[in-house]
Design a protein around this motif. Structure first.
Motif, mmCIF file in Angstrom:
data_model
loop_
_atom_site.group_PDB
_atom_site.id
_atom_site.type_symbol
_atom_site.label_atom_id
_atom_site.label_comp_id
_atom_site.label_asym_id
_atom_site.label_seq_id
_atom_site.Cartn_x
_atom_site.Cartn_y
_atom_site.Cartn_z
ATOM 1 N N GLU A 86 -2.383 -7.799 -1.776
ATOM 2 C CA GLU A 86 -0.947 -8.064 -1.813
ATOM 3 C C GLU A 86 -0.536 -7.775 -3.246
ATOM 4 N N PHE A 87 0.289 -6.754 -3.411
ATOM 5 C CA PHE A 87 0.654 -6.312 -4.758
ATOM 6 C C PHE A 87 1.506 -7.365 -5.452
ATOM 7 N N CYS A 88 2.391 -7.986 -4.682
ATOM 8 C CA CYS A 88 3.484 -8.776 -5.255
ATOM 9 C C CYS A 88 3.100 -10.245 -5.451
ATOM 10 N N GLY A 89 3.478 -10.779 -6.605
ATOM 11 C CA GLY A 89 3.214 -12.191 -6.901
ATOM 12 C C GLY A 89 3.893 -13.130 -5.920
ATOM 13 N N GLY A 90 5.037 -12.724 -5.393
ATOM 14 C CA GLY A 90 5.724 -13.544 -4.385
ATOM 15 C C GLY A 90 4.862 -13.708 -3.149
ATOM 16 N N MET B 126 -7.809 -11.416 1.085
ATOM 17 C CA MET B 126 -6.644 -10.932 0.350
ATOM 18 C C MET B 126 -7.024 -10.816 -1.129
ATOM 19 N N VAL B 127 -6.816 -9.626 -1.687
ATOM 20 C CA VAL B 127 -7.064 -9.382 -3.115
ATOM 21 C C VAL B 127 -5.706 -9.455 -3.811
ATOM 22 N N HIS B 128 -5.641 -10.251 -4.868
ATOM 23 C CA HIS B 128 -4.336 -10.472 -5.504
ATOM 24 C C HIS B 128 -4.044 -9.389 -6.526
ATOM 25 N N GLY B 129 -2.875 -8.797 -6.416
ATOM 26 C CA GLY B 129 -2.518 -7.673 -7.275
ATOM 27 C C GLY B 129 -1.723 -8.086 -8.494
ATOM 28 N N PRO B 130 -1.282 -7.106 -9.277
ATOM 29 C CA PRO B 130 -0.617 -7.383 -10.555
ATOM 30 C C PRO B 130 0.904 -7.442 -10.474
ATOM 31 N N GLY B 131 1.459 -7.613 -9.275
ATOM 32 C CA GLY B 131 2.905 -7.522 -9.119
ATOM 33 C C GLY B 131 3.664 -8.761 -9.521
ATOM 34 N N CYS B 132 3.377 -9.253 -10.714
ATOM 35 C CA CYS B 132 4.122 -10.392 -11.243
ATOM 36 C C CYS B 132 4.534 -9.988 -12.650
ATOM 37 N N PRO B 133 5.809 -9.651 -12.849
ATOM 38 C CA PRO B 133 6.233 -9.112 -14.142
ATOM 39 C C PRO B 133 5.965 -10.056 -15.306
ATOM 40 N N VAL B 134 5.982 -11.349 -15.007
ATOM 41 C CA VAL B 134 5.691 -12.337 -16.048
ATOM 42 C C VAL B 134 4.227 -12.197 -16.481
ATOM 43 N N CYS B 135 3.350 -12.017 -15.489
ATOM 44 C CA CYS B 135 1.910 -11.980 -15.775
ATOM 45 C C CYS B 135 1.485 -10.725 -16.521
ATOM 46 N N VAL B 136 2.154 -9.617 -16.272
ATOM 47 C CA VAL B 136 1.703 -8.353 -16.873
ATOM 48 C C VAL B 136 2.409 -8.020 -18.194
ATOM 49 N N MET B 137 3.303 -8.905 -18.628
ATOM 50 C CA MET B 137 4.009 -8.651 -19.891
ATOM 51 C C MET B 137 3.044 -8.884 -21.051
ATOM 52 N N PRO B 138 2.746 -7.866 -21.840
ATOM 53 C CA PRO B 138 1.782 -8.077 -22.928
ATOM 54 C C PRO B 138 2.354 -9.013 -23.986
ATOM 55 N N SER B 139 1.455 -9.728 -24.672
ATOM 56 C CA SER B 139 1.913 -10.754 -25.611
ATOM 57 C C SER B 139 2.801 -10.169 -26.715
ATOM 58 N N GLY B 140 2.554 -8.909 -27.087
ATOM 59 C CA GLY B 140 3.353 -8.292 -28.150
ATOM 60 C C GLY B 140 4.829 -8.213 -27.797
ATOM 61 N N ARG B 141 5.132 -7.982 -26.519
ATOM 62 C CA ARG B 141 6.539 -7.910 -26.075
ATOM 63 C C ARG B 141 7.186 -9.296 -26.143
ATOM 64 N N VAL C 58 -13.985 -3.579 -6.687
ATOM 65 C CA VAL C 58 -12.791 -3.958 -5.936
ATOM 66 C C VAL C 58 -12.654 -2.996 -4.765
ATOM 67 N N SER C 59 -12.691 -3.569 -3.598
ATOM 68 C CA SER C 59 -12.542 -2.734 -2.410
ATOM 69 C C SER C 59 -11.158 -3.016 -1.832
ATOM 70 N N ILE C 60 -10.365 -1.982 -1.646
ATOM 71 C CA ILE C 60 -9.015 -2.176 -1.097
ATOM 72 C C ILE C 60 -8.846 -1.280 0.127
ATOM 73 N N ASP C 61 -8.602 -1.919 1.258
ATOM 74 C CA ASP C 61 -8.443 -1.155 2.503
ATOM 75 C C ASP C 61 -6.982 -0.940 2.875
ATOM 76 N N GLY C 62 -6.087 -1.542 2.117
ATOM 77 C CA GLY C 62 -4.672 -1.376 2.416
ATOM 78 C C GLY C 62 -3.843 -2.299 1.552
ATOM 79 N N PHE C 63 -2.547 -2.050 1.549
ATOM 80 C CA PHE C 63 -1.628 -2.826 0.705
ATOM 81 C C PHE C 63 -0.536 -3.489 1.535
ATOM 82 N N LEU C 64 -0.235 -4.729 1.164
ATOM 83 C CA LEU C 64 1.029 -5.316 1.601
ATOM 84 C C LEU C 64 2.056 -4.892 0.564
ATOM 85 N N GLY C 65 3.040 -4.144 0.966
ATOM 86 C CA GLY C 65 4.068 -3.675 0.028
ATOM 87 C C GLY C 65 5.098 -4.771 -0.204
ATOM 88 N N PRO C 66 5.648 -4.842 -1.416
ATOM 89 C CA PRO C 66 6.629 -5.881 -1.732
ATOM 90 C C PRO C 66 7.951 -5.639 -1.012
#
Lengths: 378, 79
Positions: free
Chosen positions: A34-38, A58-73, A193-201
């Motif tokens: 599931e790509f999306c944090g929601g 379910m493999v948890h993806g990086p679709g959380c803008p808060v989580c992927v914001m690098p500390s420098g930003r 990481v094995s991914i057989d498909g995505f839940l799209g946001p």
């Protein structure tokens, strides 16, 4: 509430769970991201992760803008907030996220910086109009869902000739992030990481439509099912992925037809294209530099670009050494694999962003790992 | 972050804004991204903006699909 309660219906939920058990072939494993944090949040909140058959993971993806914001930003936003001329406006999601060290916008506010939480970017615009002697900077984050509103705010500021409003643009794009995951060595070569498909946001897709996912289906032969956020939606999306996988087909399917069309919201897309252009690269926390994965403000609107207005340089990020958010965002590790999870790093004292955001995997594990919220009765 | 909620339009204020009902709460939101919003329609709200309208027919079809799932249909298919 209409369009919510009927998609949280217990009978429908249980029936779909039964159906998944019927159709998930016990002789094979299923790994869906599931790509999306929601989605991550909902999967835990409704106890879906615990109720799925053991071989459907379910493999948890990086679709959380808060989580992927690098500390420098985040450091950039904090530094701007400390400028006495500046009122820094931010969505609430970003206030507690640590930058380098233990700094955050909330801490800066406690130290006297003028940081204001806004519900809508239009509120930041109103603050600029009410405070003509101050510089109002909106800390813009998010995927395609929050980008059109930022574009509209920039255009409105131009129309109203606002001279004291600017945007620190950190908007991200979903498709490049999915592509990056599929091309990562962990997925392609190492098999960790094995991914057989995505839940799209679903809500990102209300804007971009289903069309952008066609590429993944053709290029990587992975099914994508655009799926809603309610528990019954999620189970149906997972069932649709299981069916595709069983039949060995790769298609873009739309489970969330009530809100997502093939082409998406064209008016919103045109607004985005008018105000933003792609950055050649953007550094994501946990994923590193991803080419053409984020947006910056077009030169036609340069006067509203906080990076230019305050002569900001490319930020350098220093993430906490013990924090495993990066590996968790790539789906390589689970929160329980992190030494500081639940010890030094909790929602009250978060070290990494995945614990701050309610959509982060660490927060979901911490709050809902062993327990679950009951699905609403009829 | 990207969670939108469905809400019903109860009043059109002007071409850019409308009042929506969220349960018992009424809120003003920006509807610039929606083509010709109408009172009574349901829209998806996120951070004060309407992202898209909800298609009532598609919602009904999805619900009917849930309710028509026949558990016997696939029995034995995987054997």
């Amino acid at each position: 509430m209409k369009y919510v309660s009927e998609f949280r219906d217990k009978d429908r939920f249980n029936k779909l769970l039964q159906q998944i058990e019927q159709e998930a072939d016990p002789s094979r494993d299923y790994h869906f991201m599931e790509f999306c944090g929601g989605h991550t949040h909902a999967i835990f909140r409704y106890g879906i992760a615990q109720r799925l058959p053991k071989h459907v993971e379910m493999v948890h993806g990086p679709g959380c803008p808060v989580c992927v914001m690098p500390s420098g930003r985040i450091d950039q936003a904090i530094a701007l907030a400390h400028d006495p001329r500046v009122i820094l406006c931010s969505y609430g999601d970003m206030l507690r996220v640590p930058g380098s060290g233990r700094n955050s916008l909330l801490k800066a506010k406690g130290e006297g910086a003028d940081v204001r939480m806004v519900y809508s970017v239009m509120d930041a615009l109103a603050i600029a109009e009410q405070n003509p002697e101050r510089e109002v900077v909106f800390f813009a984050i998010g995927f395609e869902t929050t980008t059109p509103p930022t574009a509209l705010a920039i255009k409105t500021a131009q129309q109203r000739e606002l001279k004291n409003f600017s945007v620190l643009c950190n908007h991200l794009l979903t498709p490049p992030a999915i592509r990056h995951i599929l091309e990562s060595p962990e997925v392609r070569e190492l098999g960790t990481v094995s991914i057989d498909g995505f839940l799209g946001p679903s809500h990102v897709s209300t804007i971009i439509g289903c069309q952008p996912y066609q590429y993944f289906v053709e290029e990587y032969q992975k099914p994508v099912v655009v799926t809603g956020f309610e528990p019954v939606d999620l189970l149906q999306g997972i069932l649709m992925l299981i069916r595709q996988h069983n039949q060995g087909i790769f298609e873009v399917e739309n489970q969330y037809r009530r809100g997502v069309t093939e082409l998406g919201n064209v008016k919103a897309q045109m607004l985005m294209a008018e105000c933003f252009e792609m950055r050649t690269r953007f550094n994501w926390r946990g994923l590193g530099d991803i080419p053409y994965s984020a947006l910056r403000i077009r030169s036609e609107f340069a006067e509203f670009d906080a990076e230019l207005r305050f002569s900001l340089e490319e930020p350098v990020s220093r993430e906490h050494k013990a924090c495993q958010c990066g590996a968790i965002l790539r789906g390589v590790k689970k929160p329980k694999d992190c030494k500081i999870f639940g010890k030094a790093c909790t929602p009250e004292t978060p070290v990494g962003p995945c614990m701050v955001s309610s959509e982060g995997a660490c927060s979901a594990y911490y709050h809902f790992g062993p327990i679950e919220v009951q699905v609403v009765e009829k | 972050m990207c969670l939108a909620i469905p809400a019903q339009i109860v009043e059109i204020i002007d071409e850019n804004s409308a009042k929506v009902a969220l349960g018992s709460v009424t809120k003003e939101v920006t509807v610039t991204l929606i083509e010709e919003p109408q009172v009574g329609e349901y829209i998806l709200i996120h951070a004060g903006f309407a992202l898209n309208r909800i298609d009532p027919e598609e919602a009904q079809k999805t619900l009917e699909l849930f309710d028509s799932i026949d558990l016997t249909e696939h029995l034995g298919k995987l054997a």
